[in-house]
Scaffold this motif. Sequence first.
Motif, PDB file in Angstrom:
ATOM      1  N   MET A 112       0.618  -0.866   0.314  1.00 55.06           N
ATOM      2  CA  MET A 112       0.001  -0.494  -0.397  1.00 55.06           C
ATOM      3  C   MET A 112       0.902   1.328  -0.183  1.00 55.06           C
ATOM      4  SD  MET A 112      -2.673  -0.737   3.270  1.00 55.06           S
ATOM      5  CE  MET A 112      -4.068  -0.634   2.532  1.00 55.06           C
ATOM      6  N   ASP A 113       0.289   2.175  -0.665  1.00 57.08           N
ATOM      7  CA  ASP A 113       1.145   3.359  -0.562  1.00 57.08           C
ATOM      8  C   ASP A 113       0.391   4.131   0.364  1.00 57.08           C
ATOM      9  OD1 ASP A 113      -0.944   4.480  -1.519  1.00 57.08           O
ATOM     10  OD2 ASP A 113      -0.435   5.595  -3.422  1.00 57.08           O
ATOM     11  N   VAL A 114       1.573   5.858  -0.266  1.00 53.54           N
ATOM     12  CA  VAL A 114       1.115   6.215   1.737  1.00 53.54           C
ATOM     13  C   VAL A 114      -0.828   6.698   1.687  1.00 53.54           C
ATOM     14  CG1 VAL A 114       1.294   8.380   3.416  1.00 53.54           C
ATOM     15  CG2 VAL A 114       3.382   7.173   2.453  1.00 53.54           C
ATOM     16  N   LYS A 115      -1.183   7.167   0.736  1.00 54.26           N
ATOM     17  CA  LYS A 115      -2.805   7.548   0.130  1.00 54.26           C
ATOM     18  C   LYS A 115      -3.520   6.026   0.551  1.00 54.26           C
ATOM     19  CE  LYS A 115      -5.738   9.969  -2.387  1.00 54.26           C
ATOM     20  NZ  LYS A 115      -5.620  10.720  -3.675  1.00 54.26           N
ATOM     21  N   GLN A 116      -3.141   5.421   0.562  1.00 56.21           N
ATOM     22  CA  GLN A 116      -4.030   4.029   0.826  1.00 56.21           C
ATOM     23  C   GLN A 116      -3.970   3.475   2.131  1.00 56.21           C
ATOM     24  OE1 GLN A 116      -1.996   1.224  -2.169  1.00 56.21           O
ATOM     25  NE2 GLN A 116      -3.258   1.558  -3.947  1.00 56.21           N
ATOM     26  N   THR A 117      -2.971   3.293   2.932  1.00 57.08           N
ATOM     27  CA  THR A 117      -2.647   3.483   3.790  1.00 57.08           C
ATOM     28  C   THR A 117      -3.731   4.213   4.729  1.00 57.08           C
ATOM     29  OG1 THR A 117      -0.338   2.568   3.950  1.00 57.08           O
ATOM     30  CG2 THR A 117      -1.274   3.380   6.057  1.00 57.08           C
ATOM     31  N   ALA A 118      -3.265   5.538   4.459  1.00 57.08           N
ATOM     32  CA  ALA A 118      -4.359   6.840   5.571  1.00 57.08           C
ATOM     33  C   ALA A 118      -5.657   6.854   4.879  1.00 57.08           C
ATOM     34  CB  ALA A 118      -3.569   8.292   4.608  1.00 57.08           C
ATOM     35  N   GLU A 119      -5.829   6.269   4.632  1.00 60.21           N
ATOM     36  CA  GLU A 119      -7.519   5.891   3.292  1.00 60.21           C
ATOM     37  C   GLU A 119      -7.668   4.994   4.390  1.00 60.21           C
ATOM     38  OE1 GLU A 119      -8.395   5.755  -0.218  1.00 60.21           O
ATOM     39  OE2 GLU A 119      -8.093   7.348  -1.188  1.00 60.21           O
ATOM     40  N   TYR A 120      -7.296   3.767   4.761  1.00 58.57           N
ATOM     41  CA  TYR A 120      -7.330   2.497   5.398  1.00 58.57           C
ATOM     42  C   TYR A 120      -7.624   2.264   6.435  1.00 58.57           C
ATOM     43  CZ  TYR A 120      -7.096  -2.156   6.934  1.00 58.57           C
ATOM     44  OH  TYR A 120      -7.103  -3.185   7.273  1.00 58.57           O
ATOM     45  N   LEU A 121      -6.713   3.154   6.960  1.00 58.69           N
ATOM     46  CA  LEU A 121      -6.058   3.721   9.048  1.00 58.69           C
ATOM     47  C   LEU A 121      -7.473   4.642   9.258  1.00 58.69           C
ATOM     48  CD1 LEU A 121      -3.114   3.074   9.429  1.00 58.69           C
ATOM     49  CD2 LEU A 121      -4.707   1.478   9.626  1.00 58.69           C
ATOM     50  N   ASN A 122      -7.674   4.913   8.220  1.00 63.20           N
ATOM     51  CA  ASN A 122      -8.822   6.497   8.154  1.00 63.20           C
ATOM     52  C   ASN A 122      -7.834   7.912   9.548  1.00 63.20           C
ATOM     53  OD1 ASN A 122     -11.260   8.456   7.857  1.00 63.20           O
ATOM     54  ND2 ASN A 122     -12.137   7.354   9.861  1.00 63.20           N
ATOM     55  N   MET A 123      -6.898   7.759   8.236  1.00 63.19           N
ATOM     56  CA  MET A 123      -5.840   8.850   8.720  1.00 63.19           C
ATOM     57  C   MET A 123      -5.984  10.017   7.808  1.00 63.19           C
ATOM     58  SD  MET A 123      -4.775   8.487  12.029  1.00 63.19           S
ATOM     59  CE  MET A 123      -5.394   7.327  13.398  1.00 63.19           C
TER      60      MET A 123
END
Length: 56
Positions: free
Chosen positions: A1-12
């Motif tokens: 996962m890239d940073v944007k996908q990780t942020a979306e997944y974690l809701n951060m």
Amino acid sequence: MDVKQTAEYLNMSVAWIYRDASNLGLAPYKFGRGRNAKIQFRVAEVKAWARQQRLS
């Protein structure tokens, strides 16, 4: 996962990922050098980290 996908997944926010994720135990993987380095996370590790945070 890239940073944007990780942020979306974690809701951060993306800024939170860059600033605090590694300090809280979420290990980033860097590809490349310098300013153009790509930061990515393993899907299994992100899911395990999120599950651990819910239990705490």
